[in-house]
Motif scaffolding. Structure first.
Motif, PDB file in Angstrom:
ATOM      1  N   GLU A  89       0.866  -1.184   0.000  1.00  0.00           N
ATOM      2  CA  GLU A  89       0.000   0.000   0.000  1.00  0.00           C
ATOM      3  C   GLU A  89       0.898   1.228   0.000  1.00  0.00           C
ATOM      4  O   GLU A  89       1.779   1.351   0.844  1.00  0.00           O
ATOM      5  CB  GLU A  89      -0.877   0.021   1.243  1.00  0.00           C
ATOM      6  N   VAL A  90       0.682   2.132  -0.942  1.00  0.00           N
ATOM      7  CA  VAL A  90       1.508   3.333  -1.095  1.00  0.00           C
ATOM      8  C   VAL A  90       0.902   4.472  -0.271  1.00  0.00           C
ATOM      9  O   VAL A  90      -0.319   4.676  -0.288  1.00  0.00           O
ATOM     10  CB  VAL A  90       1.617   3.742  -2.575  1.00  0.00           C
ATOM     11  N   TYR A  91       1.757   5.224   0.433  1.00  0.00           N
ATOM     12  CA  TYR A  91       1.331   6.374   1.241  1.00  0.00           C
ATOM     13  C   TYR A  91       2.110   7.615   0.818  1.00  0.00           C
ATOM     14  O   TYR A  91       3.167   7.516   0.206  1.00  0.00           O
ATOM     15  CB  TYR A  91       1.522   6.078   2.728  1.00  0.00           C
ATOM     16  N   ALA A  92       1.581   8.765   1.189  1.00  0.00           N
ATOM     17  CA  ALA A  92       2.151  10.049   0.775  1.00  0.00           C
ATOM     18  C   ALA A  92       3.454  10.385   1.491  1.00  0.00           C
ATOM     19  O   ALA A  92       4.253  11.165   0.978  1.00  0.00           O
ATOM     20  CB  ALA A  92       1.140  11.168   1.000  1.00  0.00           C
ATOM     21  N   SER A  93       3.675   9.812   2.678  1.00  0.00           N
ATOM     22  CA  SER A  93       4.874  10.165   3.441  1.00  0.00           C
ATOM     23  C   SER A  93       5.307   8.993   4.318  1.00  0.00           C
ATOM     24  O   SER A  93       4.539   8.056   4.554  1.00  0.00           O
ATOM     25  CB  SER A  93       4.598  11.379   4.328  1.00  0.00           C
ATOM     26  N   GLU A  94       6.529   9.098   4.817  1.00  0.00           N
ATOM     27  CA  GLU A  94       7.028   8.090   5.757  1.00  0.00           C
ATOM     28  C   GLU A  94       6.179   8.077   7.021  1.00  0.00           C
ATOM     29  O   GLU A  94       5.867   7.015   7.556  1.00  0.00           O
ATOM     30  CB  GLU A  94       8.493   8.363   6.108  1.00  0.00           C
ATOM     31  N   ALA A  95       5.775   9.264   7.497  1.00  0.00           N
ATOM     32  CA  ALA A  95       4.950   9.355   8.702  1.00  0.00           C
ATOM     33  C   ALA A  95       3.616   8.644   8.509  1.00  0.00           C
ATOM     34  O   ALA A  95       3.139   7.941   9.406  1.00  0.00           O
ATOM     35  CB  ALA A  95       4.731  10.813   9.083  1.00  0.00           C
ATOM     36  N   ALA A  96       3.003   8.811   7.338  1.00  0.00           N
ATOM     37  CA  ALA A  96       1.727   8.147   7.064  1.00  0.00           C
ATOM     38  C   ALA A  96       1.903   6.629   7.004  1.00  0.00           C
ATOM     39  O   ALA A  96       1.079   5.877   7.533  1.00  0.00           O
ATOM     40  CB  ALA A  96       1.131   8.663   5.764  1.00  0.00           C
ATOM     41  N   ALA A  97       2.966   6.187   6.384  1.00  0.00           N
ATOM     42  CA  ALA A  97       3.233   4.744   6.318  1.00  0.00           C
ATOM     43  C   ALA A  97       3.450   4.178   7.716  1.00  0.00           C
ATOM     44  O   ALA A  97       2.906   3.123   8.056  1.00  0.00           O
ATOM     45  CB  ALA A  97       4.434   4.467   5.425  1.00  0.00           C
ATOM     46  N   LEU A  98       4.222   4.885   8.536  1.00  0.00           N
ATOM     47  CA  LEU A  98       4.459   4.424   9.909  1.00  0.00           C
ATOM     48  C   LEU A  98       3.163   4.394  10.709  1.00  0.00           C
ATOM     49  O   LEU A  98       2.950   3.496  11.522  1.00  0.00           O
ATOM     50  CB  LEU A  98       5.498   5.307  10.591  1.00  0.00           C
ATOM     51  N   ALA A  99       2.275   5.361  10.476  1.00  0.00           N
ATOM     52  CA  ALA A  99       0.996   5.409  11.196  1.00  0.00           C
ATOM     53  C   ALA A  99       0.094   4.230  10.824  1.00  0.00           C
ATOM     54  O   ALA A  99      -0.704   3.784  11.644  1.00  0.00           O
ATOM     55  CB  ALA A  99       0.292   6.727  10.915  1.00  0.00           C
ATOM     56  N   HIS A 100       0.206   3.735   9.591  1.00  0.00           N
ATOM     57  CA  HIS A 100      -0.638   2.634   9.132  1.00  0.00           C
ATOM     58  C   HIS A 100       0.012   1.261   9.315  1.00  0.00           C
ATOM     59  O   HIS A 100      -0.635   0.247   9.070  1.00  0.00           O
ATOM     60  CB  HIS A 100      -1.019   2.843   7.667  1.00  0.00           C
ATOM     61  N   ALA A 101       1.268   1.223   9.699  1.00  0.00           N
ATOM     62  CA  ALA A 101       1.954  -0.053   9.920  1.00  0.00           C
ATOM     63  C   ALA A 101       1.430  -0.714  11.191  1.00  0.00           C
ATOM     64  O   ALA A 101       0.988  -0.042  12.118  1.00  0.00           O
ATOM     65  CB  ALA A 101       3.464   0.184  10.036  1.00  0.00           C
ATOM     66  N   ASP A 102       1.475  -2.030  11.201  1.00  0.00           N
ATOM     67  CA  ASP A 102       1.093  -2.806  12.378  1.00  0.00           C
ATOM     68  C   ASP A 102       1.927  -4.082  12.381  1.00  0.00           C
ATOM     69  O   ASP A 102       1.487  -5.125  11.876  1.00  0.00           O
ATOM     70  CB  ASP A 102      -0.403  -3.119  12.347  1.00  0.00           C
ATOM     71  N   PRO A 103       3.154  -4.009  12.912  1.00  0.00           N
ATOM     72  CA  PRO A 103       4.037  -5.179  12.892  1.00  0.00           C
ATOM     73  C   PRO A 103       3.417  -6.433  13.511  1.00  0.00           C
ATOM     74  O   PRO A 103       3.709  -7.547  13.077  1.00  0.00           O
ATOM     75  CB  PRO A 103       5.269  -4.712  13.676  1.00  0.00           C
ATOM     76  N   ALA A 104       2.533  -6.275  14.500  1.00  0.00           N
ATOM     77  CA  ALA A 104       1.877  -7.435  15.114  1.00  0.00           C
ATOM     78  C   ALA A 104       0.992  -8.172  14.106  1.00  0.00           C
ATOM     79  O   ALA A 104       0.728  -9.364  14.263  1.00  0.00           O
ATOM     80  CB  ALA A 104       1.053  -6.989  16.312  1.00  0.00           C
TER      81      ALA A 104
END
Length: 83
Positions: free
Chosen positions: A40-55
């Motif tokens: 899934e592509v996001y506009a920024s690193e911050a947005a990608a980190l906010a949508h990540a869920d390593p669990a």
């Protein structure tokens, strides 16, 4: 003639770009390429980190792509993990 800045990105071309993404990778972080269906592509690193869920095996990364493989699939190539 413009030169590519790396193996994965040519800043003068819009064919293949580098983006902040979230990759669904249940097998962990060992792979270097991923089919477009798990990215899934996001506009920024911050947005990608906010949508990540390593669990839930959803990892933020910087990836190059999509690029068509020799088999005809569109792939993203890992540049680096963010999480």
């Amino acid at each position: 003639m413009p030169q590519a800045t790396s193996l994965f990105t040519d800043v003068e071309s819009r064919v293949v770009g580098t983006s902040a993404v979230v990759i669904y990778s249940p097998s962990g972080k060992n792979r270097k390429r991923f089919p477009e269906g798990v990215v899934e592509v996001y506009a920024s690193e911050a947005a990608a980190l906010a949508h990540a869920d390593p669990a839930k095996n959803r990892h933020a990364a910087i990836a190059s792509g999509p690029s068509r493989s020799s088999e005809g699939f569109k792939l993203f190539y890992l540049v680096r993990w963010l999480d």
